[in-house]
Design a protein around this motif. Structure first.
Motif, PDB file in Angstrom:
ATOM      1  N   LEU A   1       7.713   7.505  -4.364  1.00  0.00           N
ATOM      2  CA  LEU A   1       8.098   6.371  -5.190  1.00  0.00           C
ATOM      3  C   LEU A   1       7.900   5.145  -4.306  1.00  0.00           C
ATOM      4  CD1 LEU A   1       9.365   5.403  -7.903  1.00  0.00           C
ATOM      5  CD2 LEU A   1      11.606   5.604  -6.783  1.00  0.00           C
ATOM      6  N   LEU A   2       6.972   4.281  -4.690  1.00  0.00           N
ATOM      7  CA  LEU A   2       6.620   3.110  -3.889  1.00  0.00           C
ATOM      8  C   LEU A   2       7.415   1.913  -4.388  1.00  0.00           C
ATOM      9  CD1 LEU A   2       4.842   1.581  -1.829  1.00  0.00           C
ATOM     10  CD2 LEU A   2       3.103   1.404  -3.627  1.00  0.00           C
ATOM     11  N   GLU A   3       8.198   1.320  -3.502  1.00  0.00           N
ATOM     12  CA  GLU A   3       9.070   0.205  -3.875  1.00  0.00           C
ATOM     13  C   GLU A   3       8.587  -1.090  -3.226  1.00  0.00           C
ATOM     14  OE1 GLU A   3      13.708  -1.257  -3.152  1.00  0.00           O
ATOM     15  OE2 GLU A   3      13.226   0.886  -3.141  1.00  0.00           O
ATOM     16  N   ALA A   4       8.450  -2.138  -4.027  1.00  0.00           N
ATOM     17  CA  ALA A   4       8.107  -3.465  -3.528  1.00  0.00           C
ATOM     18  C   ALA A   4       9.128  -4.454  -4.067  1.00  0.00           C
ATOM     19  CB  ALA A   4       6.703  -3.862  -3.955  1.00  0.00           C
ATOM     20  N   ARG A   5       9.760  -5.214  -3.173  1.00  0.00           N
ATOM     21  CA  ARG A   5      10.722  -6.235  -3.615  1.00  0.00           C
ATOM     22  C   ARG A   5       9.985  -7.560  -3.767  1.00  0.00           C
ATOM     23  NH1 ARG A   5      16.219  -6.573  -3.850  1.00  0.00           N
ATOM     24  NH2 ARG A   5      16.401  -4.545  -2.825  1.00  0.00           N
ATOM     25  N   ILE A   6      10.046  -8.095  -4.984  1.00  0.00           N
ATOM     26  CA  ILE A   6       9.313  -9.315  -5.331  1.00  0.00           C
ATOM     27  C   ILE A   6      10.253 -10.205  -6.135  1.00  0.00           C
ATOM     28  CG2 ILE A   6       7.317 -10.258  -6.569  1.00  0.00           C
ATOM     29  CD1 ILE A   6       6.110  -7.323  -6.238  1.00  0.00           C
ATOM     30  N   LEU A   7      10.416 -11.447  -5.709  1.00  0.00           N
ATOM     31  CA  LEU A   7      11.332 -12.381  -6.378  1.00  0.00           C
ATOM     32  C   LEU A   7      12.737 -11.798  -6.489  1.00  0.00           C
ATOM     33  CD1 LEU A   7       8.982 -13.669  -9.247  1.00  0.00           C
ATOM     34  CD2 LEU A   7       9.480 -14.779  -7.061  1.00  0.00           C
TER      35      LEU A   7
ATOM     36  N   ALA B   1      -0.544   1.777  -5.330  1.00  0.00           N
ATOM     37  CA  ALA B   1      -0.448   0.440  -4.754  1.00  0.00           C
ATOM     38  C   ALA B   1       0.293  -0.453  -5.739  1.00  0.00           C
ATOM     39  CB  ALA B   1      -1.831  -0.145  -4.459  1.00  0.00           C
ATOM     40  N   VAL B   2       0.939  -1.478  -5.220  1.00  0.00           N
ATOM     41  CA  VAL B   2       1.525  -2.533  -6.039  1.00  0.00           C
ATOM     42  C   VAL B   2       0.871  -3.836  -5.624  1.00  0.00           C
ATOM     43  CG1 VAL B   2       3.609  -3.844  -6.602  1.00  0.00           C
ATOM     44  CG2 VAL B   2       3.731  -1.350  -6.363  1.00  0.00           C
TER      45      VAL B   2
ATOM     46  N   HIS C   1       9.075   3.326   1.065  1.00  0.00           N
ATOM     47  CA  HIS C   1       8.406   4.536   0.595  1.00  0.00           C
ATOM     48  C   HIS C   1       9.450   5.646   0.463  1.00  0.00           C
ATOM     49  CE1 HIS C   1       4.385   2.846   1.583  1.00  0.00           C
ATOM     50  NE2 HIS C   1       5.045   2.267   2.564  1.00  0.00           N
ATOM     51  N   HIS C   2       9.631   6.166  -0.734  1.00  0.00           N
ATOM     52  CA  HIS C   2      10.598   7.221  -0.986  1.00  0.00           C
ATOM     53  C   HIS C   2       9.834   8.503  -1.318  1.00  0.00           C
ATOM     54  CE1 HIS C   2      13.674   4.045  -1.351  1.00  0.00           C
ATOM     55  NE2 HIS C   2      12.796   3.410  -2.117  1.00  0.00           N
TER      56      HIS C   2
ATOM     57  N   GLU D   1       0.831  -1.203   0.000  1.00  0.00           N
ATOM     58  CA  GLU D   1       0.000   0.000   0.000  1.00  0.00           C
ATOM     59  C   GLU D   1       0.861   1.247   0.000  1.00  0.00           C
ATOM     60  OE1 GLU D   1      -3.513   0.087   2.614  1.00  0.00           O
ATOM     61  OE2 GLU D   1      -2.831  -1.879   3.317  1.00  0.00           O
ATOM     62  N   GLY D   2       0.555   2.160  -0.903  1.00  0.00           N
ATOM     63  CA  GLY D   2       1.240   3.438  -0.912  1.00  0.00           C
ATOM     64  C   GLY D   2       0.605   4.412   0.061  1.00  0.00           C
ATOM     65  N   TYR D   3       1.360   5.445   0.395  1.00  0.00           N
ATOM     66  CA  TYR D   3       0.797   6.523   1.195  1.00  0.00           C
ATOM     67  C   TYR D   3      -0.325   7.210   0.412  1.00  0.00           C
ATOM     68  CZ  TYR D   3       5.048   6.245   4.090  1.00  0.00           C
ATOM     69  OH  TYR D   3       6.058   5.838   4.897  1.00  0.00           O
ATOM     70  N   LYS D   4      -1.297   7.735   1.123  1.00  0.00           N
ATOM     71  CA  LYS D   4      -2.361   8.539   0.518  1.00  0.00           C
ATOM     72  C   LYS D   4      -2.082   9.996   0.888  1.00  0.00           C
ATOM     73  CE  LYS D   4      -4.373   4.777  -0.964  1.00  0.00           C
ATOM     74  NZ  LYS D   4      -3.423   3.771  -0.452  1.00  0.00           N
ATOM     75  N   LEU D   5      -1.242  10.642   0.087  1.00  0.00           N
ATOM     76  CA  LEU D   5      -0.683  11.941   0.452  1.00  0.00           C
ATOM     77  C   LEU D   5      -1.467  13.118  -0.112  1.00  0.00           C
ATOM     78  CD1 LEU D   5       3.077  11.066  -0.122  1.00  0.00           C
ATOM     79  CD2 LEU D   5       1.887  11.248   2.058  1.00  0.00           C
TER      80      LEU D   5
END
Length: 216
Positions: free
Chosen positions: A108-114, A83-84, A95-96, A62-66
């Motif tokens: 910039l929303l970062e999600a590490r996957i695989l 969201a990712v 969260h950057h 979930e990303g921030y709702k800014l």
């Protein structure tokens, strides 16, 4: 691997009807394993991204709702962000915060996957100087850690990718009923190749979703 980026405009389509079911069906039909969503709102039923993830059986970062925004005539102004969604376990989330813009703050929303960094972005459409500053920050953060990474989102610019990034042109993505501008993109870095990118024809938002095939 198939990925998607989609500005869902808070679920409001070109017909001015709010309908998340159309959004969910497009995501399911795309076959995407990782999906970056922009303009995801918190409405009277809760976070739209959380509801989409539950409906699709996917994990969510979930990303921030800014900021606050309304999409379409007669629709209320709501908190919104990104969201990712992932069909694979999400290993880490970051969260950057980006430089501020006239309309609101962006991240910039970062999600590490695989083991891959998926970075979802939606820089401002209000103010070229502010957008340029946000894109510069996005490029710096995306390339800072090295290793495989994917930058995807509504970048509000036709030429928004980091230098040297792999790219395939999906064609115009906005407005959905008569696409003329290339705003939505998928870029590969650190050895990730973008083999193909295409738009899905739909009127569930004012943007067309982009689906890309990656070689990891």
């Amino acid at each position: 691997m198939k990925v998607m980026t989609f500005n869902i405009a808070q679920g409001v389509g070109m017909d001015n009807v709010e309908d998340l079911t159309r959004v969910a069906e497009l995501i399911r039909d795309s076959g995407a394993e990782v999906v970056a969503l922009q303009e995801v709102a918190v409405d009277e039923h809760g976070d739209q991204g959380v509801r989409l993830a539950a409906r699709l059986g996917m994990e969510i970062a979930e990303g921030y709702k800014l900021g606050r925004w309304h999409c379409g005539h007669g629709h209320p102004s709501r908190p919104y962000g990104m969201a990712v969604l992932s069909r694979h376990p999400i290993e880490a989330v970051a969260h950057h915060l980006l430089p501020p813009s006239p309309d609101d703050y962006r991240e910039l929303l970062e999600a590490r996957i695989l083991g891959i960094r998926f970075l979802a972005a939606h820089p401002t459409a209000e103010g070229e100087a502010e957008r340029a500053a946000q894109l510069a920050a996005i490029h710096r953060i995306t390339g800072s850690a090295g290793g495989p990474a994917v930058l995807l989102g509504d970048l509000n610019d036709a030429h928004a990718g980091p230098p040297g990034a792999a790219y395939a042109d999906p064609g115009p993505t906005w407005p959905a009923d008569a696409p003329a501008e290339r705003l939505d993109h998928v870029y590969g870095l650190g050895g990730v190749a973008v083999k193909e990118a295409r738009v899905m024809t739909a009127l569930a938002s004012d943007h067309l979703p982009v689906v890309a095939t990656l070689a990891l």
